[in-house]
Design a protein around this motif. Structure first.
Motif, PDB file in Angstrom:
ATOM      1  N   LEU A   1      41.217  28.196  57.338  1.00  0.00           N
ATOM      2  CA  LEU A   1      40.843  28.750  56.338  1.00  0.00           C
ATOM      3  C   LEU A   1      39.704  30.387  55.517  1.00  0.00           C
ATOM      4  CD1 LEU A   1      38.547  25.604  55.563  1.00  0.00           C
ATOM      5  CD2 LEU A   1      41.007  25.725  55.139  1.00  0.00           C
ATOM      6  N   LEU A   2      40.775  31.148  55.010  1.00  0.00           N
ATOM      7  CA  LEU A   2      40.157  32.175  54.800  1.00  0.00           C
ATOM      8  C   LEU A   2      39.534  32.850  53.422  1.00  0.00           C
ATOM      9  CD1 LEU A   2      43.978  33.984  54.483  1.00  0.00           C
ATOM     10  CD2 LEU A   2      42.387  33.149  56.421  1.00  0.00           C
ATOM     11  N   PRO A   3      38.472  33.087  53.948  1.00  0.00           N
ATOM     12  CA  PRO A   3      37.149  33.555  52.822  1.00  0.00           C
ATOM     13  C   PRO A   3      37.718  34.384  51.757  1.00  0.00           C
ATOM     14  CG  PRO A   3      36.736  35.081  54.426  1.00  0.00           C
ATOM     15  CD  PRO A   3      37.656  34.421  55.347  1.00  0.00           C
ATOM     16  N   MET A   4      36.467  34.034  50.140  1.00  0.00           N
ATOM     17  CA  MET A   4      37.728  33.507  49.179  1.00  0.00           C
ATOM     18  C   MET A   4      36.856  35.190  48.911  1.00  0.00           C
ATOM     19  SD  MET A   4      35.156  30.988  46.598  1.00  0.00           S
ATOM     20  CE  MET A   4      36.448  32.247  45.165  1.00  0.00           C
ATOM     21  N   LYS A   5      38.468  36.100  48.189  1.00  0.00           N
ATOM     22  CA  LYS A   5      37.801  37.631  48.148  1.00  0.00           C
ATOM     23  C   LYS A   5      36.628  38.056  46.485  1.00  0.00           C
ATOM     24  CE  LYS A   5      42.608  38.567  49.512  1.00  0.00           C
ATOM     25  NZ  LYS A   5      43.994  38.908  49.133  1.00  0.00           N
ATOM     26  N   GLU A   6      36.121  38.856  46.918  1.00  0.00           N
ATOM     27  CA  GLU A   6      35.026  39.343  46.014  1.00  0.00           C
ATOM     28  C   GLU A   6      35.834  39.833  44.441  1.00  0.00           C
ATOM     29  OE1 GLU A   6      31.436  42.249  44.918  1.00  0.00           O
ATOM     30  OE2 GLU A   6      32.714  42.284  46.672  1.00  0.00           O
ATOM     31  N   LYS A   7      35.798  38.909  42.950  1.00  0.00           N
ATOM     32  CA  LYS A   7      35.760  38.763  41.955  1.00  0.00           C
ATOM     33  C   LYS A   7      35.719  39.944  41.636  1.00  0.00           C
ATOM     34  CE  LYS A   7      36.527  36.371  37.685  1.00  0.00           C
ATOM     35  NZ  LYS A   7      36.933  35.073  37.064  1.00  0.00           N
ATOM     36  N   VAL A   8      36.013  40.475  40.961  1.00  0.00           N
ATOM     37  CA  VAL A   8      35.534  42.280  40.358  1.00  0.00           C
ATOM     38  C   VAL A   8      35.026  41.746  38.659  1.00  0.00           C
ATOM     39  CG1 VAL A   8      34.829  44.695  40.280  1.00  0.00           C
ATOM     40  CG2 VAL A   8      35.650  43.405  42.266  1.00  0.00           C
ATOM     41  N   THR A   9      34.806  41.974  38.409  1.00  0.00           N
ATOM     42  CA  THR A   9      35.053  42.137  36.301  1.00  0.00           C
ATOM     43  C   THR A   9      34.081  43.783  36.212  1.00  0.00           C
ATOM     44  OG1 THR A   9      32.576  41.305  36.454  1.00  0.00           O
ATOM     45  CG2 THR A   9      34.159  39.678  36.587  1.00  0.00           C
ATOM     46  N   SER A  10      34.295  43.731  34.629  1.00  0.00           N
ATOM     47  CA  SER A  10      33.625  45.446  34.408  1.00  0.00           C
ATOM     48  C   SER A  10      32.450  45.291  34.487  1.00  0.00           C
ATOM     49  CB  SER A  10      34.484  44.676  32.816  1.00  0.00           C
ATOM     50  OG  SER A  10      33.892  44.310  32.153  1.00  0.00           O
TER      51      SER A  10
ATOM     52  N   ALA B   1      38.148  49.441  44.395  1.00  0.00           N
ATOM     53  CA  ALA B   1      38.234  47.774  44.092  1.00  0.00           C
ATOM     54  C   ALA B   1      38.598  48.382  42.408  1.00  0.00           C
ATOM     55  CB  ALA B   1      36.504  47.635  43.377  1.00  0.00           C
ATOM     56  N   THR B   2      39.585  46.921  42.178  1.00  0.00           N
ATOM     57  CA  THR B   2      40.653  46.714  41.020  1.00  0.00           C
ATOM     58  C   THR B   2      39.520  46.334  39.886  1.00  0.00           C
ATOM     59  OG1 THR B   2      42.356  46.097  39.752  1.00  0.00           O
ATOM     60  CG2 THR B   2      40.465  44.526  41.365  1.00  0.00           C
ATOM     61  N   THR B   3      40.152  46.986  38.844  1.00  0.00           N
ATOM     62  CA  THR B   3      39.818  46.626  37.551  1.00  0.00           C
ATOM     63  C   THR B   3      39.994  46.126  35.833  1.00  0.00           C
ATOM     64  OG1 THR B   3      39.980  48.851  36.820  1.00  0.00           O
ATOM     65  CG2 THR B   3      37.964  49.061  38.220  1.00  0.00           C
ATOM     66  N   LEU B   4      41.007  45.034  36.228  1.00  0.00           N
ATOM     67  CA  LEU B   4      41.906  45.003  36.213  1.00  0.00           C
ATOM     68  C   LEU B   4      41.359  43.178  35.247  1.00  0.00           C
ATOM     69  CD1 LEU B   4      45.526  45.560  37.599  1.00  0.00           C
ATOM     70  CD2 LEU B   4      44.510  47.100  35.459  1.00  0.00           C
ATOM     71  N   LEU B   5      41.799  42.879  34.162  1.00  0.00           N
ATOM     72  CA  LEU B   5      41.725  42.031  33.967  1.00  0.00           C
ATOM     73  C   LEU B   5      42.455  40.900  33.297  1.00  0.00           C
ATOM     74  CD1 LEU B   5      37.754  42.797  31.679  1.00  0.00           C
ATOM     75  CD2 LEU B   5      38.213  41.283  33.929  1.00  0.00           C
ATOM     76  N   ALA B   6      42.190  39.870  33.514  1.00  0.00           N
ATOM     77  CA  ALA B   6      43.149  39.002  32.917  1.00  0.00           C
ATOM     78  C   ALA B   6      42.682  38.520  31.427  1.00  0.00           C
ATOM     79  CB  ALA B   6      43.067  36.894  33.657  1.00  0.00           C
ATOM     80  N   SER B   7      43.787  37.998  30.475  1.00  0.00           N
ATOM     81  CA  SER B   7      43.613  37.661  29.408  1.00  0.00           C
ATOM     82  C   SER B   7      42.357  37.309  28.961  1.00  0.00           C
ATOM     83  CB  SER B   7      44.929  37.023  28.790  1.00  0.00           C
ATOM     84  OG  SER B   7      44.985  36.050  29.113  1.00  0.00           O
ATOM     85  N   LYS B   8      42.402  35.555  29.561  1.00  0.00           N
ATOM     86  CA  LYS B   8      41.191  35.200  29.182  1.00  0.00           C
ATOM     87  C   LYS B   8      39.741  35.809  29.713  1.00  0.00           C
ATOM     88  CE  LYS B   8      38.949  30.126  30.529  1.00  0.00           C
ATOM     89  NZ  LYS B   8      39.149  29.570  31.343  1.00  0.00           N
ATOM     90  N   GLU B   9      40.040  36.538  30.689  1.00  0.00           N
ATOM     91  CA  GLU B   9      38.936  37.556  31.937  1.00  0.00           C
ATOM     92  C   GLU B   9      38.478  38.368  29.851  1.00  0.00           C
ATOM     93  OE1 GLU B   9      39.523  38.874  35.334  1.00  0.00           O
ATOM     94  OE2 GLU B   9      39.041  36.997  35.816  1.00  0.00           O
ATOM     95  N   PHE B  10      38.994  38.805  29.644  1.00  0.00           N
ATOM     96  CA  PHE B  10      39.449  40.266  28.792  1.00  0.00           C
ATOM     97  C   PHE B  10      38.404  39.375  27.352  1.00  0.00           C
ATOM     98  CE2 PHE B  10      41.173  41.726  25.176  1.00  0.00           C
ATOM     99  CZ  PHE B  10      40.174  43.616  25.141  1.00  0.00           C
ATOM    100  N   VAL B  11      38.848  38.345  26.677  1.00  0.00           N
ATOM    101  CA  VAL B  11      38.252  37.792  25.908  1.00  0.00           C
ATOM    102  C   VAL B  11      36.860  36.830  26.065  1.00  0.00           C
ATOM    103  CG1 VAL B  11      38.030  35.461  24.031  1.00  0.00           C
ATOM    104  CG2 VAL B  11      40.385  36.401  25.166  1.00  0.00           C
ATOM    105  N   GLU B  12      36.448  36.980  27.445  1.00  0.00           N
ATOM    106  CA  GLU B  12      35.107  36.480  27.239  1.00  0.00           C
ATOM    107  C   GLU B  12      34.396  38.051  27.666  1.00  0.00           C
ATOM    108  OE1 GLU B  12      35.153  34.631  31.093  1.00  0.00           O
ATOM    109  OE2 GLU B  12      35.712  32.797  30.535  1.00  0.00           O
ATOM    110  N   GLU B  13      34.658  39.141  28.130  1.00  0.00           N
ATOM    111  CA  GLU B  13      34.098  40.243  27.864  1.00  0.00           C
ATOM    112  C   GLU B  13      33.605  40.555  26.488  1.00  0.00           C
ATOM    113  OE1 GLU B  13      33.032  41.673  29.855  1.00  0.00           O
ATOM    114  OE2 GLU B  13      33.311  40.431  32.096  1.00  0.00           O
TER     115      GLU B  13
END
Length: 319
Positions: free
Chosen positions: A106-115, A125-137
């Motif tokens: 079991l590997l550790p979870m990767k850190e989720k980076v938001t805007s 670190a990546t700054t790309l957002l999925a469509s759902k995250e973009f709507v929430e932002e």
């Protein structure tokens, strides 16, 4: 979900049980806990069988005590770790478990980076957002700014003007030098030797047949273009070839012997402080005018204070 080797029980949140409508049964050995949630002690009286999966690769189920905790949804303690023979690797932060004689890591979870975390995250670190995250932002901030790059395919106006200017004076910037020597001028350059000195006449350098062939070919090429001509001078100056980075050869002339008996002429250059005082507050200049007038005489326009400081600095940078 948290795997905690310091917990002696498997625990599931009351919220998860209510939302998933999990079947509940009475606990066979009720007990009290106080560290899951701030406040008084909590009585553990019920438990349920929880099925879970980790990254859609590991599927398992465990009996968990039901508590209204807010630390996590599921906490896997020592009972589950004992059943699955779990081993923790502190360096890689991984758990190795065994189920049905199959070993899982079991590997550790990767850190989720938001805007919101861009300014605090590392440059990689990546700054790309999925469509759902973009709507929430966009809902949180209310304003969305869009940056649209514009690619210029054509040449700029400055490049066109420079190309036109170079084309107009193409005779001044030829790709190859014209044949023959330049015509005779009113003032011809002359090298004066020390009176009474003996002219050097040294033998040629020893070279390989390949170098000798290349040197002969270079001399014939210069003779054909008219850049050199057969000499009748009693002075002999040595020539040799040196390799260049691209693999070709450069012909060099060893003039050290003749330079030793050459008269060195020196011309005084005006003092920098005096020239700066004469320039006053002029701003516009032409370097060609400066080079033509600065050395001629002290009565030139430059020395009379009609040329700018930048012109002088351009000339001095070329010395």
């Amino acid at each position: 979900m948290i795997i905690d080797s310091g917990s002696y029980e498997n625990v599931v949140s009351q919220e998860v049980v209510d939302k998933l409508n999990l079947p509940v049964e009475e606990h066979s050995h009720p007990y009290s806990l106080s560290w899951f949630k701030k406040g008084n002690e909590i009585k553990v009286t019920k438990r349920c069988l929880v099925s879970f999966s980790i990254r859609q690769k590991y599927f398992d189920e465990a009996w968990c005590d039901i508590l209204p905790m807010d630390a996590c949804h599921i906490l896997l303690g020592r009972p589950w770790q004992y059943d699955r023979q779990s081993l923790y690797d502190g360096k890689r932060n991984t758990y190795t478990v065994v189920k049905n004689d199959i070993r899982f890591t079991l590997l550790p979870m990767k850190e989720k980076v938001t805007s919101k975390d861009v300014s605090k995250s590392s440059p990689s670190a990546t700054t790309l957002l999925a469509s759902k995250e973009f709507v929430e932002e966009s809902r949180d901030f209310g304003i969305v700014l869009v940056l649209v790059p514009i690619v210029h395919t054509g040449a700029s106006r400055e490049k066109v003007e420079v190309a036109t200017l170079l084309e107009k004076y193409s005779d001044v910037f030829p790709r190859e030098l014209p044949p023959n020597l330049p015509p005779m001028r009113d003032i011809e350059h002359r090298i004066d030797l020390v009176p009474g000195s003996a002219l050097p006449n040294k033998p040629a350098y020893r070279m390989s047949p390949k170098e000798k062939e290349k040197l002969q070919r270079k001399v014939e090429e210069l003779l054909a273009k008219g850049y050199i001509r057969p000499s009748l001078s009693p002075c002999g100056v040595l020539a040799l070839l040196t390799p260049k980075k691209d693999g070709s050869w450069r012909m060099c002339v060893d003039s050290r012997a003749i330079n030793k008996i050459t008269i060195k002429y020196r011309f005084p250059i005006p003092r920098l402080d005096d020239m700066l005082d004469c320039l006053s507050d002029q701003r516009c200049f032409l370097r060609l005018i400066l080079e033509a007038g600065i050395i001629k005489s002290a009565s030139s326009p430059m020395m009379s204070g009609k040329w700018p400081l930048k012109c002088l600095m351009a000339y001095l940078s070329g010395l």
